[in-house]
Design a protein around this motif. Structure first.
Motif, PDB file in Angstrom:
ATOM      1  N   THR A 191       0.923  -1.401   0.027  1.00  0.00           N
ATOM      2  CA  THR A 191      -0.013  -0.084   0.053  1.00  0.00           C
ATOM      3  C   THR A 191       0.963   1.278   0.116  1.00  0.00           C
ATOM      4  OG1 THR A 191      -0.206   0.134   2.273  1.00  0.00           O
ATOM      5  CG2 THR A 191      -1.828  -1.223   1.292  1.00  0.00           C
ATOM      6  N   SER A 304      -8.784  -4.986  -1.814  1.00  0.00           N
ATOM      7  CA  SER A 304      -8.017  -4.070  -2.431  1.00  0.00           C
ATOM      8  C   SER A 304      -8.741  -3.096  -3.406  1.00  0.00           C
ATOM      9  CB  SER A 304      -6.757  -4.600  -2.761  1.00  0.00           C
ATOM     10  OG  SER A 304      -6.865  -5.368  -3.824  1.00  0.00           O
ATOM     11  N   ASP A 307     -11.175  -0.803  -1.976  1.00  0.00           N
ATOM     12  CA  ASP A 307     -10.357   0.349  -1.104  1.00  0.00           C
ATOM     13  C   ASP A 307      -9.840   1.331  -1.840  1.00  0.00           C
ATOM     14  OD1 ASP A 307     -10.901  -1.217   1.445  1.00  0.00           O
ATOM     15  OD2 ASP A 307      -9.148  -1.866   1.472  1.00  0.00           O
ATOM     16  N   LYS A 308      -9.104   0.853  -2.967  1.00  0.00           N
ATOM     17  CA  LYS A 308      -8.357   1.918  -4.007  1.00  0.00           C
ATOM     18  C   LYS A 308      -9.778   2.639  -4.767  1.00  0.00           C
ATOM     19  CE  LYS A 308      -4.356  -0.780  -4.935  1.00  0.00           C
ATOM     20  NZ  LYS A 308      -3.538  -1.441  -6.065  1.00  0.00           N
ATOM     21  N   SER A 310     -12.771   3.202  -3.780  1.00  0.00           N
ATOM     22  CA  SER A 310     -13.638   4.195  -3.036  1.00  0.00           C
ATOM     23  C   SER A 310     -12.740   5.445  -2.458  1.00  0.00           C
ATOM     24  CB  SER A 310     -14.057   3.372  -1.728  1.00  0.00           C
ATOM     25  OG  SER A 310     -12.944   3.098  -1.018  1.00  0.00           O
ATOM     26  N   LYS A 311     -11.311   5.129  -2.397  1.00  0.00           N
ATOM     27  CA  LYS A 311     -10.314   6.267  -2.053  1.00  0.00           C
ATOM     28  C   LYS A 311     -10.329   7.206  -3.144  1.00  0.00           C
ATOM     29  CE  LYS A 311      -5.590   7.621  -1.085  1.00  0.00           C
ATOM     30  NZ  LYS A 311      -4.111   6.920  -1.067  1.00  0.00           N
ATOM     31  N   ARG A 344     -13.823 -10.683   0.414  1.00  0.00           N
ATOM     32  CA  ARG A 344     -12.795  -9.546   0.425  1.00  0.00           C
ATOM     33  C   ARG A 344     -11.418 -10.124   0.039  1.00  0.00           C
ATOM     34  NH1 ARG A 344     -13.550  -4.180   2.035  1.00  0.00           N
ATOM     35  NH2 ARG A 344     -11.305  -4.087   2.302  1.00  0.00           N
TER      36      ARG A 344
END
Length: 582
Positions: A191, A304, A307-308, A310-311, A344
């Motif tokens: 990350t 992952s 997460d990416k 949504s960021k 996930r």
């Protein structure tokens, strides 16, 4: 600590990594997206036993690395080339050599690169050192002077090109490459935050290799004596494979060893990396991570990717970033939201990852999520939609519900949906009332395509069909008659079109929104036409803007409609007006 031989190289706005699965070059394109080119290939030293012999493998690996590096550099540069017209020579060359052209250019570039490197770092220092021979210095001193000159030229070269903005960017990517490899070797999740913790100086760096070549050459060249200038030049060229081979073995040992001696050998090269690396930013680290993952065959997981995604959406100011990232990934892999939440750790292949991030880019630009999904729930059923037709709104369901209340289950009525768009109103009415016939009318061919697809999706043909018409003109020509005419016409005032939300203003069709100066143009036209098409006791039902109730009621009265009533939405705003032909 993970035992790995991952290596890399910074390129133009990107990073090349070599791993167990192959070579991957990741580049940040001008539009902000990361493009990855992957080539599955074994190291050349694995293809032949002779090529894997110590010393020999070093020189072979050097040539192989140079070729891969040039290919990666060419790939990265392709995204930043000027769109100029090819010259006559370029046109002739491409026509003459076709697909072999790239290999010819690559080979020529490699030859020129090696020639210039030998001239600058070996021939020039040797020629300059010859000037000191007249001072009566011994062979050892002459070799040391030659090495010092070579190192000075090398350091000067690195320093001055590093002052160029473009090369400084390359040095930043060089730092990102090292930090990412360190993070991977320490078995931490790749990350941005984890990678940022690690140093940008790495003992297996190519800079270390080049510096050690200088040192090793001092030792090896000292055995060649100090004959004429041309003899010395020939010896240095002939011994170059030996120098690079020995240096390769030292670097290989340094990468594995934790001893103090290895640390001493690595120290000068690490210090030198202070010149050839810079601290990268987050976006550059992201590129290095993508390159390493592809080279090592590390697949992204559902978690992952969410997460990416949504960021990225959150940083772009998308309020529903969590839900949207789930919906977009669900579309790509064909899974529901609950599956994504409970799986996930499931790995996703590279092609689905690329598709997912393409959709994320579209959403970052504020394209409505329903256009991207090509799906919109309305009246409890999923409609197909696409850019160019209006997205059905929950408010419009009130209109459909009020019309359904006017139709008994077994009624055999004829109904017309004017300005149908996706067909949401007409198709919903036909879906929930099995005996009615529905004409969906719109002037847009795209609306016809989408409406027809929804009619077929719910198996409503021939009870429901699309008719291309400018409002009700075709119906008037064909002398149709209807029990109910329903419409959600364009009703936004022209003056406020520019104040609409960004996703509506930039993506939804203005033809389906703009109702003229006062927003009432279509109510006037449709009402006048409906008088000649509705049967006695027939119903005309409209969706209206929250502040248009009085004006629309007035229009209906002026055209002879009676029993006019209006209905509000859950917020208490006027939303539907209905009237009957006496």
């Amino acid at each position: 600590m993970r035992n790995t031989q991952v290596g890399g190289q910074a390129v133009i706005e990107g990073v090349m990594m070599r791993g167990v699965k192959g070579t991957a070059t990741a580049v940040r394109k001008p539009d902000g997206r990361i493009q990855v080119e992957f080539e599955k290939r074994l190291p050349i030293t694995k293809k032949n036993k002779i090529l894997s012999v110590p010393i020999i493998r070093g020189f072979v690996s050097l040539i192989d690395s140079l070729m891969i590096g040039l290919k990666s550099l060419n790939f990265s540069a392709s995204f930043y080339e000027e769109d100029d017209e090819p010259s006559k020579f370029e046109k002739w060359f491409n026509e003459r050599f076709k697909e072999k052209g790239d290999n010819i250019i690559l080979g020529f570039t490699l030859f020129i690169s090696i020639l210039l490197s030998v001239a600058l770092f070996f021939l020039l220092p040797t020629a300059l050192t010859s000037l000191f021979k007249k001072a009566g210095l011994g062979v050892l001193w002459l070799n040391l002077i030659e090495a010092v000159i070579r190192i000075i030229i090398f350091l000067s070269y690195i320093y001055f090109i590093g002052r160029m903005d473009d090369i400084n960017r390359v040095y930043e990517y060089h730092g990102a490459e090292h930090k990412t490899i360190f993070c991977y070797e320490n078995e931490e999740e790749l990350t941005v935050e984890n990678v940022k913790k690690y140093p940008r100086l790495h003992p297996r760096c190519g800079t270390n290799f080049l510096f050690l070549v200088m040192i090793v050459s001092i030792v090896i060249f000292s055995f060649t004596g100090w004959a004429s200038l041309w003899q010395r030049l020939v010896w240095r060229i002939v011994l170059l494979p030996l120098v690079s081979g020995v240096t390769f073995e030292i670097i290989k040992w340094m990468g594995k060893s934790q001893s103090k001696l290895a640390g001493i050998f690595a120290a000068p090269g690490l210090k030198l990396q202070l010149l050839t690396t810079r601290e990268p930013d987050d976006s550059q680290i992201e590129v290095a991570i993508e390159a390493l993952k592809s080279a090592e065959g590390i697949k992204e997981t559902i978690g992952s990717l969410l997460d990416k995604g949504s960021k990225d959406l959150n940083n772009a100011g998308v309020e529903s970033y969590l839900l949207d990232s789930q919906l977009l990934l669900g579309k790509v892999i064909g899974k529901e939201k609950i599956y994504l939440i409970t799986h996930r750790e499931e790995e996703i292949d590279r092609y689905h990852c690329e598709e997912y991030f393409e959709l994320i880019e579209m959403r970052k630009k504020k394209m409505p999520i329903k256009y991207i999904l090509e799906k919109c729930e309305f009246m409890g059923i999923d409609f197909f939609i696409k850019p160019g037709v209006l997205i059905p709104r929950p408010d419009t369901e009130i209109l459909v519900e009020k019309v359904l209340e006017c139709i008994e289950e077994d009624n055999q009525l004829s109904l017309c949906d004017v300005c149908c768009g996706s067909g949401a109103i007409g198709v919903s009415l036909a879906y929930y009332r099995n005996n009615i016939k529905v004409h969906c009318i719109d002037v847009s061919e795209l609306a016809g395509e989408v409406t027809q697809r929804n009619i077929e999706k719910f198996d409503l043909y021939p009870r429901a069909k699309f008719i291309k018409s400018d409002l009700l003109e075709e119906a008037l020509i064909n002398k149709e008659s209807y029990d109910i005419i329903v419409s959600n016409p364009p009703y936004i005032r022209e003056a406020v079109m520019d104040t609409l939300m960004e996703d509506v203003k930039n993506y939804e069709p203005h033809i389906a929104l703009n109702g003229g100066i006062d927003g009432l143009d279509f109510y006037r036209k449709i009402t006048m036409q409906s008088v000649n098409l509705l049967k006695k006791g027939g119903i005309l039902a409209y969706e209206i803007g929250h502040d248009q109730r009085e004006e629309v009621i007035k229009i209906l009265k002026e055209n002879g409609f009676s029993n006019i009533r209006s209905f509000t939405d859950l917020a208490g705003n006027s939303r539907v007006v209905m009237g009957e032909v006496p």
